[in-house]
Design an enzyme around this catalytic site. Structure first.
Site, PDB file in Angstrom:
ATOM      1  N   LYS A 159       2.256  -6.386  20.066  1.00  0.00           N
ATOM      2  CA  LYS A 159       1.032  -6.324  20.823  1.00  0.00           C
ATOM      3  C   LYS A 159       1.220  -4.873  22.113  1.00  0.00           C
ATOM      4  CE  LYS A 159       0.027 -11.327  19.687  1.00  0.00           C
ATOM      5  NZ  LYS A 159      -0.922 -11.009  18.994  1.00  0.00           N
TER       6      LYS A 159
ATOM      7  N   ASP B 124       3.940 -18.747  26.997  1.00  0.00           N
ATOM      8  CA  ASP B 124       3.551 -17.662  26.427  1.00  0.00           C
ATOM      9  C   ASP B 124       2.272 -16.339  26.549  1.00  0.00           C
ATOM     10  OD1 ASP B 124       2.803 -15.788  23.570  1.00  0.00           O
ATOM     11  OD2 ASP B 124       1.231 -17.509  23.244  1.00  0.00           O
TER      12      ASP B 124
ATOM     13  N   GLN C  42      -0.670 -11.739  25.159  1.00  0.00           N
ATOM     14  CA  GLN C  42      -1.253 -11.212  25.473  1.00  0.00           C
ATOM     15  C   GLN C  42      -1.139 -11.501  27.253  1.00  0.00           C
ATOM     16  OE1 GLN C  42      -4.102 -10.723  23.328  1.00  0.00           O
ATOM     17  NE2 GLN C  42      -3.172 -11.608  21.535  1.00  0.00           N
TER      18      GLN C  42
ATOM     19  N   CYS D 179      -6.315 -18.148  14.889  1.00  0.00           N
ATOM     20  CA  CYS D 179      -5.135 -18.880  15.116  1.00  0.00           C
ATOM     21  C   CYS D 179      -4.980 -20.080  16.585  1.00  0.00           C
ATOM     22  CB  CYS D 179      -3.575 -18.093  15.487  1.00  0.00           C
ATOM     23  SG  CYS D 179      -3.299 -16.597  13.781  1.00  0.00           S
TER      24      CYS D 179
END
Length: 408
Positions: A228, A202, A205, A366
């Site tokens: 993002k 993932d 970020q 989250c």
């Protein structure tokens, strides 16, 4: 403020606006969504005005131009990730959509009752709930890499779980959206592959703060959201090794993802189009190119130095505030910090900071299981972008001290 950072700030229209009392907003919630540079805003408006047509369908010139913009976004992603082919880049609506796509394709092909999926205790709900749902459907079992008190992974326990030989997929965050730690993903990938497990990262970020080379890392899948990364909302990516993607069935059926259709049978388009059913968000996807051009332009020493200076300053000053506890103190940090203050509710802290024109995130981020593991009901998160300055960080600390004094 040095000239490089000043030039970057000039590319973001939001910095020209003011909120209360004519003062500018200090935006420190970039981990939730980034502000957009002028190049991205211009791309969206110009395409709507000059190149608005559906992609991959019609042969007229406007449609061909729209398709070129869409595919330019895909190629920009391929280059950013150093993927071997743009056929390895599936365009989605965001990280959540990418992970659900993977869970419903890789899961259908490779996960069965008795198999295991390994995630960390520090995952965003988007990298937890889809795997829980898959386990419910398939009879597989979800296992967890422990997160230690300092926020780092317990890789010895990960090795032990993998050595049992039942893990088919490892899915973990490149960078924690709560702890801001750059996780040792290359080590995890190598470990998982030794035990025959595929790996998804993932990168929601990670893609923002790290130079990601999927071939160097060795991961099988990598996902992230465009919004993002300074692109428009509704854009996202699932990278997958082509040889693996070609083995996966489509998830959604409809237009675009087909080869031939009869009343009796349908055959599917080659990858990546078989995973892009229906009309895509082609306008948002087109903004990936100017966003990535911007990202590439700011990967320079001056920006890295500014991020490190701001992060070090905030950590040092926050540690000196009575009752404040920082989370994720181990490992290498990106400019993302989460904290709590004894005797002060996280929502109250964020509310008072908002009154001082500072935008931060509060709540569960989250990542409820992780925050619960630390015995908290919520945290406050400060996350910085290339448009933030040391002066803004100094104002944050001054305002935070004032806030804590008011609440305790």
């Amino acid at each position: 403020m040095n000239a490089v950072i000043e030039n970057i700030r000039a590319q973001f229209p939001y910095l020209e606006s003011t909120v209360r009392d004519g003062r500018p907003l200090v935006y420190m919630d970039s981990a939730a969504t980034s502000q957009k540079p002028r190049s991205v805003i211009s791309c969206m408006s110009s395409w709507l005005a000059e190149a608005n047509a559906n992609v991959h369908r019609a042969i007229y010139g406007l449609a061909a131009e729209a398709t070129d913009h869409y595919e330019a976004g895909r190629e920009a992603v391929r280059s950013l990730l150093n993927a071997a082919s743009k056929d390895e880049i599936v365009l989605t609506s965001g990280t959540t959509a990418s992970i659900n796509l993977l869970a419903n394709t890789f899961g259908a092909k490779y996960i069965k009752a008795g198999d295991e999926i390994l995630v960390s205790e520090g995952e965003h709900h988007s990298n937890l709930v889809p795997w829980q749902m898959l386990c419910e459907r398939s009879g597989a079992r979800l296992r967890f890499i422990p997160v230690e008190e300092n926020g780092e992974w317990d890789l010895r326990e990960a090795e032990r779980i993998l050595s049992e030989g039942r893990v088919r997929l490892v899915s973990a965050a490149h960078i924690s959206n709560v702890l801001g730690i750059v996780n040792p993903v290359e080590e995890l990938v190598a470990m998982a592959h030794r035990h025959g497990a595929a790996v998804h990262l993932d990168g929601a970020q990670g893609i923002v703060h790290e130079e990601v080379d999927v071939r160097r890392i060795g991961c099988d899948f990598y996902s992230f959201s465009g919004h993002k990364l300074y692109a428009a909302t509704g854009s996202g990516v699932l990278y997958g090794r082509k040889d693996l993607l070609e083995t996966l069935p489509p998830w959604m059926g409809g237009g675009e993802m087909v080869d031939t259709v009869t009343f009796q049978k349908t055959t599917y388009a080659p990858v990546p189009l078989r995973f892009e059913a229906g009309t895509p968000n082609f306008i948002s996807a087109a903004t990936l190119k100017p966003a990535i051009d911007f990202v590439t332009s700011i990967r320079i020493p001056e920006v890295r130095s500014n991020e490190k200076e701001m992060t070090s300053y905030l950590i040092s000053e926050m540690k000196s505030i009575d009752g404040l506890r920082l989370y994720g103190t181990g490992g290498r940090k990106c400019p993302l910090l989460s904290f709590t203050v004894d005797g002060a509710h996280h929502s109250d802290i964020a509310t008072l900071l908002d009154k001082m024109n500072i935008a931060v995130r509060s709540g569960l981020m989250c990542s409820e299981p992780l925050i619960d593991k630390f015995g908290r009901t919520g945290m406050v998160r400060v996350s910085l972008g290339p448009y933030n300055t040391l002066e803004e960080c100094e104002y944050l600390i001054k305002s935070l001290r004032r806030t804590v004094k008011m609440l305790r």
